[in-house]
Each structure stands twice: as C-alpha cells, then as structure tokens.
Design a protein around this motif. Sequence first.
Motif, short mmCIF file in Angstrom:
data_model
loop_
_atom_site.label_atom_id
_atom_site.label_comp_id
_atom_site.label_asym_id
_atom_site.label_seq_id
_atom_site.Cartn_x
_atom_site.Cartn_y
_atom_site.Cartn_z
N PHE A 194 -3.76 -26.16 -15.11
CA PHE A 194 -4.30 -26.86 -13.84
C PHE A 194 -4.97 -25.62 -13.13
O PHE A 194 -6.09 -25.60 -12.31
CB PHE A 194 -3.22 -27.36 -13.05
CG PHE A 194 -2.82 -28.65 -13.57
CD1 PHE A 194 -3.30 -29.79 -12.94
CD2 PHE A 194 -1.76 -28.74 -14.53
CE1 PHE A 194 -2.71 -30.91 -13.53
CE2 PHE A 194 -1.33 -29.96 -15.06
CZ PHE A 194 -1.95 -30.96 -14.56
N LEU A 195 -4.10 -24.35 -13.11
CA LEU A 195 -4.68 -23.13 -12.23
C LEU A 195 -6.09 -22.68 -12.82
O LEU A 195 -6.70 -22.38 -12.21
CB LEU A 195 -3.41 -21.96 -12.10
CG LEU A 195 -3.87 -20.82 -11.58
CD1 LEU A 195 -4.25 -21.26 -10.08
CD2 LEU A 195 -2.94 -19.75 -11.55
N ARG A 196 -6.02 -22.59 -14.31
CA ARG A 196 -7.10 -22.17 -14.92
C ARG A 196 -8.62 -22.86 -14.68
O ARG A 196 -9.40 -22.42 -14.62
CB ARG A 196 -6.75 -22.05 -16.51
CG ARG A 196 -7.93 -21.25 -17.29
CD ARG A 196 -7.20 -20.64 -18.36
NE ARG A 196 -6.32 -21.66 -19.12
CZ ARG A 196 -5.51 -21.15 -19.76
NH1 ARG A 196 -5.43 -19.99 -20.54
NH2 ARG A 196 -4.69 -22.17 -20.51
N LEU A 197 -8.31 -24.19 -14.81
CA LEU A 197 -9.35 -24.93 -14.35
C LEU A 197 -9.70 -25.54 -13.26
O LEU A 197 -10.92 -25.58 -12.65
CB LEU A 197 -9.46 -26.23 -15.60
CG LEU A 197 -10.47 -27.37 -15.44
CD1 LEU A 197 -11.63 -26.47 -16.25
CD2 LEU A 197 -10.12 -28.51 -16.47
N GLY A 198 -8.52 -25.83 -12.42
CA GLY A 198 -8.60 -26.15 -11.26
C GLY A 198 -8.94 -25.29 -10.01
O GLY A 198 -9.43 -25.65 -8.87
N LEU A 257 -18.30 -32.73 -11.04
CA LEU A 257 -18.54 -33.48 -12.17
C LEU A 257 -19.36 -32.69 -13.36
O LEU A 257 -19.24 -32.85 -14.49
CB LEU A 257 -19.28 -34.95 -12.04
CG LEU A 257 -18.30 -36.06 -11.07
CD1 LEU A 257 -19.07 -37.26 -10.61
CD2 LEU A 257 -17.13 -36.21 -11.83
N ALA A 258 -20.36 -31.86 -12.53
CA ALA A 258 -20.95 -30.94 -13.43
C ALA A 258 -20.01 -29.62 -13.96
O ALA A 258 -20.15 -29.39 -15.31
CB ALA A 258 -22.30 -30.33 -12.96
N TYR A 259 -19.22 -29.33 -13.00
CA TYR A 259 -18.31 -28.23 -13.61
C TYR A 259 -17.33 -28.21 -14.71
O TYR A 259 -17.23 -27.68 -15.30
CB TYR A 259 -17.75 -27.75 -12.37
CG TYR A 259 -16.45 -26.69 -12.64
CD1 TYR A 259 -16.56 -25.31 -12.92
CD2 TYR A 259 -15.20 -27.42 -12.47
CE1 TYR A 259 -15.60 -24.46 -13.09
CE2 TYR A 259 -14.15 -26.39 -12.81
CZ TYR A 259 -14.29 -25.14 -13.12
OH TYR A 259 -13.33 -24.18 -13.47
N VAL A 260 -16.71 -29.43 -14.71
CA VAL A 260 -15.55 -29.84 -15.49
C VAL A 260 -16.19 -29.85 -17.01
O VAL A 260 -15.58 -29.09 -17.87
CB VAL A 260 -14.81 -30.88 -14.94
CG1 VAL A 260 -13.64 -31.40 -16.06
CG2 VAL A 260 -14.18 -30.75 -13.94
N ARG A 266 -14.70 -26.33 -21.64
CA ARG A 266 -14.58 -25.76 -23.37
C ARG A 266 -13.98 -24.37 -23.31
O ARG A 266 -13.39 -24.17 -24.27
CB ARG A 266 -16.29 -25.33 -23.39
CG ARG A 266 -16.38 -25.05 -24.87
CD ARG A 266 -17.96 -24.83 -25.14
NE ARG A 266 -18.05 -24.12 -26.37
CZ ARG A 266 -19.56 -23.92 -26.93
NH1 ARG A 266 -20.51 -24.20 -26.36
NH2 ARG A 266 -19.62 -23.37 -27.99
N TRP A 267 -13.95 -23.61 -22.26
CA TRP A 267 -13.30 -22.53 -22.33
C TRP A 267 -11.91 -22.39 -21.53
O TRP A 267 -11.02 -21.58 -21.87
CB TRP A 267 -14.30 -21.17 -21.69
CG TRP A 267 -15.47 -21.04 -22.53
CD1 TRP A 267 -15.82 -20.46 -23.73
CD2 TRP A 267 -16.86 -21.79 -22.18
NE1 TRP A 267 -16.89 -20.51 -23.97
CE2 TRP A 267 -17.73 -21.16 -23.17
CE3 TRP A 267 -17.18 -22.22 -21.15
CZ2 TRP A 267 -19.09 -21.54 -23.20
CZ3 TRP A 267 -18.31 -22.74 -21.17
CH2 TRP A 267 -19.45 -22.55 -22.13
N LEU A 268 -11.85 -22.99 -20.56
CA LEU A 268 -10.71 -23.02 -19.69
C LEU A 268 -9.69 -23.92 -19.83
O LEU A 268 -8.28 -24.00 -19.14
CB LEU A 268 -11.12 -22.94 -18.27
CG LEU A 268 -12.12 -22.11 -17.73
CD1 LEU A 268 -12.50 -22.37 -16.29
CD2 LEU A 268 -11.71 -20.80 -17.92
N LEU A 269 -10.08 -25.16 -20.83
CA LEU A 269 -8.95 -26.24 -20.96
C LEU A 269 -8.48 -26.10 -22.52
O LEU A 269 -9.10 -26.63 -23.18
CB LEU A 269 -9.58 -27.66 -20.46
CG LEU A 269 -8.48 -28.68 -20.45
CD1 LEU A 269 -7.20 -28.35 -19.58
CD2 LEU A 269 -8.99 -30.02 -20.05
N PRO A 270 -7.41 -25.74 -22.95
CA PRO A 270 -7.06 -25.69 -24.20
C PRO A 270 -6.60 -27.09 -24.84
O PRO A 270 -6.32 -27.75 -23.88
CB PRO A 270 -5.92 -24.70 -24.34
CG PRO A 270 -5.41 -24.60 -23.00
CD PRO A 270 -6.60 -24.87 -21.77
#
Length: 589
Positions: A564-568, A190-193, A198-202
């Motif tokens: 999904f790969l970039r953020l997950g 919950l802290a990471y997302v 901001r950078w990983l989810l367009p």
Amino acid sequence: MTVAMGISLVVLMLVIVGLTLTATSPDMVLLGGLVVLVVTGAVSPADALGGFSNEGLATIAALFVVAEGVRQTGGISFIGLRVLGAPRTRARAQVRLMAPVAALSAFLNNTPVVAMMIPVVNDWARRRNLSLSQLLLPLSYASILGGLVTLVGTSTTLVVNGLLLATPGQRGLSMFELAWVGVPVAVVGLAYVPLASRWLLPRRTPARDRLDDPREYVVEMLVARGSPVVGRTIEGAGLRSLPGMYLMKIQRGAYTVVAAEPATRIQAGDRLTFVGVVESVVDLQKIPGLVPATEQLLRLRDPRSERCLIEAVVGSHGRLAGVTVRESAFRTRYSAVIIAVARDGARIHKKIGDIRLQAGDTLLLEGPPAFVTSARGSRDFLLVSPVEDSTPVVHERAFVARGLLLLMVGLVAVEATTMLVAASLAGLGMVITGCLRPAQAKRAIDWGVLLGIGAGLGIGAALESSGAAELLATHLVGMVGQHPVGALVAIYGVTTVLANLVTTKAAAVLVFPVALATAAGLGVDFMPFAITLVVAAAAAFATPVGYQTNLMVYGPGGYRSIDFLRLGGPLSVLVGMVTVAVVPTIWPF
C-alpha cells in the motif's frame, strides 16, 4: 505532554511497525494496540469499545451478507464477466476494472461497490489466469477515486459537509461541486495505477496453474432451455476461458461435434463434455443454464442450494471396488451422486453409470455436506474432502437478488433511509427469499475485517481524547508558515497522514477545526480548505487501515502493508498536487 498522550503516540508507532514489518494479521495488530491502550488507562473502556458500535461497522457487516446473496445466485457475476471482458495484458485488465468501478462509486457508497465486486473479480481472475494481487488493490483505489466526484460518493464527504453546515457562516456542498477537483483527481489516479503497478505492485498471489493438478475429470453438462448461453458461440459464452479445462465434444441428438470450433453456436439440449480439473468444474457450475447431465441429481432430497461438491477416494476393502456406478446404487446408499471419476491421470470416456470402479479412483460427488462426516467412518472410502466454494449457484433466484440490491441502492439514493437500514433490509431479504441460507449468511461476514475496523476506531478515539492527534496536526501546520497555498499543502499532508493512520472520518473531524482556525488566522475564505480536507481525508491510499475498502482487499489479495505504501504513497502525492493546483482556481481565497 500528558501521560495518556505519550502512551497513545507510542502505541500508534508500535501499531504502524507491526502492520508494516510483521506478517501478523491487521486485526490482531490493531486489537493488540487497543488492549494496551485500555490496560494502561490511555483510553476508557467505553471509548475503546465505541468503535465496535459504529454504524459504519454494522453497515459493512450487513453488506457482506448482501454481497454473498448476490454471489450465491450469480446475480452479477455473469454480467460482470461480460463487462470486464477478456483483456490480454495486466494493464488492460486494470483499466477494464477500474473505469466502471470508479463510475459506480461516484453515485454509490464505495464500500458496497467493493463488497459486490470482490467475488466478481475473483471469478474473473481465475478464468483469465490473472493474479488477484494485481487487481484487488486497483479495485479499492478506483472506488476511492470515483467517490471523490460527488457528495454521496463517500461517507467522509458527508461528514465534512455536516461539519460545514453546523459551522456559522459556512455553506454546504452541492451534489456535483466536488467534481471540479474530483474528476481531474480520478483521471490522474486511473492513469497512474496501471502504469506504476508494473513496478510497484508485486504479484503476491500468482494465479495457480491448474494444469499441474493430476486429478483430471471428464464431466458432462447439459444446456438447459432458456439458458443465457443458448445461441452464443463457445468463445462468447466463456467456455473456452476456463483454465485447466477444455470442451472435448458436443453431443447434439445423434450428431457429435468433436474439437468444436470457437465460433460453434450452442443450442438448448446440447450435452457438453469437458475435460479438466476440479476447480474448473466449480466454475462450470456457476454458469447459468449448465447443469450436470445426470438425472440422478433430480432425485436427491436436498435442494441444490444446500449441496456441495465432494471428492472421495474409493477404498480397496469396501463395497464399491469392482462394481459399476449403476450397480453400486450410490444415490440410494449415500444420498449423493457421482458426477465424474478420475483414475491415475487417465481419461474415462464411458457414461457415468457404465464406469466400473476401482480401488484408488477419485470420485467427484454432489451431495449434502453431511456426507463428508458420515463417509469418513466408512470402509468404502479412503479419503473424503469437500471442494472449497462449490455450492451450486441458485440461478433461478438471481432476479430476486438483483431486485433486492437495486432496492437497497434506491432507498439510499432517494434518502428514504440510512445505508445501515437499507443494507440490513436487503440482507434479511436475501435470507427470507432463499437467495442465501442462514448458515451462509453467518459465514459471509468477514469478522477479521470488522474487528480491524472497530479496533482502528478505538485507537483513533484514544488519539482524539488524549489530545495526541490535535497536537500532531497543530505542530505540522505551524511548520509551514502563513502563506495560503502553503497552508493548503500542510492541511492536505496532515489530513492524509492521519487518514492513513486513524481512518478517514477521524482525520476529517480532527483536522476540521485546525483548518478552520488556519483560514481565520490568514483572513481568507474557508471553502478552499474544506475542499482540500475532503480530498485529503478520502485519499487514504498508503495503508490498509486508513480506508475500509483497503482493509477489505488486504486479505483476499495476499498483500503486505508495504504494498500500500509503495503504490499508494506516490498516488497520495499526485492527488495532493492536483488538488492544490485546482482548488484555489475554482474556490479562490
């Protein structure tokens, strides 16, 4: 390596490439892969189609109907908007969303939680001018993280617990035993997302700027007695947060308030005049206790639950041009009612009945969907089109929908029946009680999601029956050596990879015997491996097909597999680090 094993591995790679590098919908890619496996004989038709008879698949279909019944009655949207509030930044919006969703998912199966929240988040995003792509993936991740806290949070956990109980010499998990690792994992996730997105989810689907819409309507709404907005301020009632619309004046008896302050309190019987675009008119219809201020609506034969909003352009050679709305006898002639009129971007401040129609005027109507078909053949109109998602909300049925939802949750919580039976009963109840019409129930089911999940289960069956999955798992674990912590890392890595490729339940079932054999070979207790397996199987953050909640938000969020790969991907690594650090401490070897 057998021929079937080789074909299964090749198809698996092609499916991954198709999901990652093409714009083809996931269900079509998965179905294509499944067809290839059947045609080549790598999997039998019975095993391939077995995924479509899966109880979880049927449960999801029933939950779509339940969620639509709650949405059509406004059962949780108004409450949800109050809980979610009015955050001013992307990060705060994600925190306000993820925290309650994770808490709910600890005690409810995360699939229905996501199904219920998608329409709420959609409305919230529109009102707050937020991008859905910044919210729906965090919604899915929060539900997965929260589900790791208790035994009942995810069906994958229940599967592993069943395997434990069926294994001689092993014990099952208690209700909150997983919390020792689940809570730290959830906190880190919950802290990471909010930080990383901001950078990983367009922004795949940026919020639309509705002020660019040239069709600006003047709409009068009446505050009904008993409405939840009575006694609330304009801002507190959410009437200042509709993008593309503002409250122009309040008519209170003989007294008129122009440019009312945000702190002005609303009273029953107030006539609120709004100026804005058609999408925000739809939002107004969803607010409990606000109804269009025209008595003509009460005289329509069709119930409001069977009507929709329609836009129609007045023709130059018909019977409407040159007459007032009152003179046109519109309701009698067309079985529809004019709510507002737009004219070349100019605001028309007359009462609806006094407006003299001109050729080219755009009428905003409320009426039955059949009007669209009949009016298209009339010379009175140049163009006719229904407004998407504009069926008026049946607020008077909201308490029924909430009751059915609570009944469904209660039956599952006390283990009176299965999730499938409870969801099916709730869905049937939505139709019988009038919360939802049968046609709406049919449209509510997202067949693309169901096809994708069913095909994914079929591909998983091919990997299992051919021995390809076990081959992959055994070789990967064998590369780590004989150290218990290294073996935990290998079990986590293998399970997570498989979970992201062939669904979480399949991964758990496939790796369980490998993990059991590894613990026996090392001469250590199996419970640390079982707990790691549970977390790893549920931690399917890196692909849209690994976890069904990921697939549910894939289309509405406009995502690509790379998102999904970039953020997950990093999230899966973080969860693994926390798991490997905590598990040996709580469950020693």
